[in-house]
Design a protein around this motif. Structure first.
Motif, short mmCIF file in Angstrom:
data_model
loop_
_atom_site.label_atom_id
_atom_site.label_comp_id
_atom_site.label_asym_id
_atom_site.label_seq_id
_atom_site.Cartn_x
_atom_site.Cartn_y
_atom_site.Cartn_z
N TRP A 1 9.39 -16.87 -1.53
CA TRP A 1 10.75 -17.17 -1.99
C TRP A 1 10.77 -18.43 -2.85
CZ3 TRP A 1 14.69 -14.01 -2.10
CH2 TRP A 1 14.67 -12.90 -1.26
N GLY A 2 9.81 -19.31 -2.65
CA GLY A 2 9.70 -20.47 -3.54
C GLY A 2 9.40 -20.03 -4.96
N MET A 3 8.53 -19.04 -5.10
CA MET A 3 8.21 -18.51 -6.44
C MET A 3 9.43 -17.85 -7.05
SD MET A 3 5.61 -18.48 -8.44
CE MET A 3 4.94 -17.65 -9.89
N ALA A 4 10.17 -17.11 -6.24
CA ALA A 4 11.37 -16.45 -6.74
C ALA A 4 12.42 -17.48 -7.18
CB ALA A 4 11.96 -15.54 -5.67
N ALA A 5 12.59 -18.55 -6.39
CA ALA A 5 13.55 -19.59 -6.75
C ALA A 5 13.11 -20.32 -8.01
CB ALA A 5 13.69 -20.57 -5.59
N THR A 6 11.81 -20.54 -8.15
CA THR A 6 11.28 -21.19 -9.35
C THR A 6 11.57 -20.35 -10.58
OG1 THR A 6 9.54 -22.34 -8.15
CG2 THR A 6 9.18 -21.97 -10.50
N ALA A 7 11.40 -19.03 -10.45
CA ALA A 7 11.68 -18.13 -11.58
C ALA A 7 13.15 -18.22 -11.99
CB ALA A 7 11.31 -16.70 -11.20
N ALA A 8 14.03 -18.20 -11.00
CA ALA A 8 15.46 -18.26 -11.30
C ALA A 8 15.83 -19.58 -11.98
CB ALA A 8 16.27 -18.09 -10.01
N TRP A 9 15.27 -20.69 -11.47
CA TRP A 9 15.60 -21.99 -12.05
C TRP A 9 15.01 -22.15 -13.45
CZ3 TRP A 9 19.26 -25.04 -12.16
CH2 TRP A 9 19.14 -26.36 -12.62
N THR A 10 13.86 -21.54 -13.68
CA THR A 10 13.26 -21.59 -15.02
C THR A 10 14.13 -20.85 -16.03
OG1 THR A 10 11.03 -21.71 -14.07
CG2 THR A 10 11.21 -21.03 -16.37
N VAL A 11 14.63 -19.69 -15.65
CA VAL A 11 15.51 -18.94 -16.55
C VAL A 11 16.77 -19.73 -16.84
CG1 VAL A 11 16.95 -16.86 -16.73
CG2 VAL A 11 14.61 -16.68 -15.84
N ILE A 12 17.35 -20.37 -15.83
CA ILE A 12 18.55 -21.19 -16.02
C ILE A 12 18.24 -22.35 -16.97
CG2 ILE A 12 20.16 -22.75 -14.87
CD1 ILE A 12 19.97 -20.90 -12.41
N SER A 13 17.09 -22.98 -16.78
CA SER A 13 16.71 -24.12 -17.63
C SER A 13 16.55 -23.69 -19.09
CB SER A 13 15.41 -24.75 -17.12
OG SER A 13 15.58 -25.31 -15.83
N VAL A 14 15.94 -22.52 -19.31
CA VAL A 14 15.80 -22.01 -20.68
C VAL A 14 17.18 -21.78 -21.29
CG1 VAL A 14 15.07 -20.02 -22.04
CG2 VAL A 14 13.53 -20.99 -20.33
N ALA A 15 18.10 -21.25 -20.51
CA ALA A 15 19.46 -21.01 -21.01
C ALA A 15 20.16 -22.32 -21.35
CB ALA A 15 20.26 -20.22 -19.98
N VAL A 16 19.99 -23.34 -20.50
CA VAL A 16 20.60 -24.64 -20.77
C VAL A 16 20.02 -25.24 -22.05
CG1 VAL A 16 20.85 -27.01 -19.94
CG2 VAL A 16 21.16 -25.11 -18.36
N HIS A 17 18.72 -25.16 -22.23
CA HIS A 17 18.08 -25.67 -23.45
C HIS A 17 18.61 -24.94 -24.68
CE1 HIS A 17 15.61 -28.53 -21.61
NE2 HIS A 17 14.45 -28.26 -22.15
N ALA A 18 18.76 -23.63 -24.57
CA ALA A 18 19.28 -22.86 -25.70
C ALA A 18 20.70 -23.30 -26.05
CB ALA A 18 19.24 -21.37 -25.38
N ILE B 1 9.62 -28.30 -10.00
CA ILE B 1 9.11 -27.05 -9.46
C ILE B 1 8.28 -27.30 -8.21
CG2 ILE B 1 7.48 -25.16 -9.89
CD1 ILE B 1 8.54 -25.00 -12.71
N LEU B 2 7.48 -28.37 -8.22
CA LEU B 2 6.72 -28.71 -7.02
C LEU B 2 7.64 -28.99 -5.84
CD1 LEU B 2 3.76 -30.98 -8.20
CD2 LEU B 2 3.62 -28.71 -7.15
N LEU B 3 8.80 -29.59 -6.10
CA LEU B 3 9.77 -29.80 -5.03
C LEU B 3 10.23 -28.47 -4.44
CD1 LEU B 3 12.14 -32.67 -6.26
CD2 LEU B 3 10.65 -32.70 -4.26
N ILE B 4 10.54 -27.53 -5.31
CA ILE B 4 10.98 -26.21 -4.84
C ILE B 4 9.89 -25.53 -4.01
CG2 ILE B 4 11.64 -23.88 -5.59
CD1 ILE B 4 12.95 -25.16 -8.06
N LEU B 5 8.67 -25.55 -4.53
CA LEU B 5 7.57 -24.90 -3.82
C LEU B 5 7.24 -25.62 -2.51
CD1 LEU B 5 5.18 -24.02 -6.79
CD2 LEU B 5 6.86 -22.56 -5.64
N SER B 6 7.38 -26.95 -2.50
CA SER B 6 7.10 -27.70 -1.27
C SER B 6 8.11 -27.33 -0.18
CB SER B 6 7.15 -29.20 -1.55
OG SER B 6 6.13 -29.58 -2.44
N VAL B 7 9.37 -27.26 -0.54
CA VAL B 7 10.40 -26.89 0.44
C VAL B 7 10.14 -25.47 0.95
CG1 VAL B 7 12.85 -26.39 0.73
CG2 VAL B 7 12.14 -28.44 -0.49
N SER B 8 9.78 -24.57 0.05
CA SER B 8 9.52 -23.19 0.48
C SER B 8 8.31 -23.12 1.42
CB SER B 8 9.31 -22.29 -0.74
OG SER B 8 8.05 -22.53 -1.35
N ALA B 9 7.28 -23.91 1.16
CA ALA B 9 6.11 -23.91 2.03
C ALA B 9 6.45 -24.48 3.41
CB ALA B 9 4.98 -24.72 1.40
#
Length: 378
Positions: A340-357, A325-333
């Motif tokens: 948009w870094g926060m938005a991308a982090t949200a999307a990747w978090t949802v995807i990660s939860v789905a993969v774990h499930a 996540i820090l990588l995503i936010l660093s690139v966005s900064a």
């Protein structure tokens, strides 16, 4: 070796010989003493006394602590040996009765009758669940000429095998230099963790004020120290239960506060991005769900979710945890778009939860056919 066998009583630890050569800030003699204590001996003595079994370790060789753990798990009567340049076998470590231990201490080139020898050439990789890796045990002489090589291989042995992309590929070299620097100056792992804690507290303050560059610098330094403290503890054999809890508690609790502060900083700076409140809920709530999923998997199957299959270990490189996540936010900064870094982090978090499930569901189905075992332990 039978990993499930155990000796009925703690053996007496004995360091064979002496070695002034220093590795990770300690002499070979002190390193052997610490290894023996961590392996669970009753105490470390200068010589055999009484009739208690003994765990022996040479001071002038670098012997992986994992091998001592395996010897400790065996009944007395087994020795780890290596073939010298002259073709003779010499004992590096052993778990022996008191009488056999006395004989080996007197002559390391001769094994008493009935003692089973395990040669280092026959050593196979060992699966270490705590480090989530397969480890080829380190066995090498400790001399002034081999210190550099010994440092490199022992540091590698202390590194987790399954971790995030930053820790695995970016931190190893600088972390080894920092670990050596700390070890040579007697800086403790808990002191490094404390420095990381201070940075951890600074990060949300900086993010919440919209000082994203300064906050990211503090965050990345904290993650670096988080790598150093664990390696320092394992390389210097100074790890403790308190240190483990101290380190992991910071790792577990801090990320949601960082991401919340990033959201606050965006709002304070008037930076807009799609569905900010929903994104915050997805990032913070998703982090909690990911941790709960990992805990549930470990409870159900007795191992981390990221060590079951090769895919699971690869996914750990980029799963929505702190460093990715820090990588995503660093690139966005850097791109001037922290929102948009926060938005991308949200999307990747949802995807990660789905993969774990999905991983959890697949494991539950697979368990109906055969036990779930890590691919590294098969």
């Amino acid at each position: 070796m039978n990993l499930h066998a155990s000796s009925p009583a703690a053996p007496l630890g004995i360091v064979m010989g002496a070695c002034p050569v220093r590795l990770w800030g300690m002499s070979g003699t002190e390193r052997a003493r610490r290894i023996l204590l961590k392996t669970g001996v009753s105490e470390v003595a200068d010589a055999v006394r009484g009739d208690a079994p003994c765990l022996l370790l040479r001071a002038d060789w670098v012997v992986d602590p994992a091998l001592l753990g395996l010897l400790r798990a065996e009944p007395p009567g087994v020795a780890l040996t290596v073939r010298r340049a002259d073709g003779c076998e010499t004992v590096l470590a052993a778990h022996l009765s008191a009488a056999d231990a006395a004989a080996v201490c007197a002559d390391v080139s001769t094994l008493p009758p009935g003692v089973r020898a395990i040669t280092c050439a026959a050593a196979a990789p060992i699966y270490l669940p705590a480090l989530r890796k397969r480890l080829v045990p380190v066995v090498m002489p400790l001399t002034a000429e081999t210190v550099s090589a010994a440092e490199k291989v022992t540091f590698g042995g202390a590194y987790k095998g399954v971790t995030d992309i930053v820790t695995k590929y970016l931190w190893p070299w600088p972390a080894r230099q920092a670990t050596r620097w700390c070890a040579e100056r007697g800086i403790t792992p808990n002191a490094v963790t404390l420095a990381g804690l201070l940075l951890t507290v600074c990060v949300p303050f900086l993010f919440a004020h919209g000082w994203f560059a300064a906050g990211l610098a503090a965050a990345w330094l904290m993650t670096f120290l988080d790598t150093v403290d664990g390696k320092l503890a394992r390389c210097t054999l100074t790890y403790t239960p308190f240190g483990n809890v101290f380190d992991h508690a910071i790792d577990l609790i801090s990320p949601p506060f960082w991401w919340w502060a990033w959201h606050v900083g965006c709002r304070a700076a008037g930076i807009a991005y799609p569905l900010p409140e929903a994104a915050l809920a997805a990032v913070v709530g998703g982090y909690v769900v990911l941790r709960l999923q990992e805990g549930a998997f470990k409870r159900l199957f007795g191992m981390h979710i990221h060590v079951w299959r090769r895919f699971d270990s690869l996914f750990r490189l980029v799963v929505a945890r702190r460093n990715p996540i820090l990588l995503i936010l660093s690139v966005s900064a850097i791109l001037g778009a922290p929102g948009w870094g926060m938005a991308a982090t949200a999307a990747w978090t949802v995807i990660s939860v789905a993969v774990h499930a999905t991983q959890m569901s697949q494991a539950l189905i697979a368990r109906r056919v055969r036990p779930i075992v890590s691919w590294m332990a098969e």
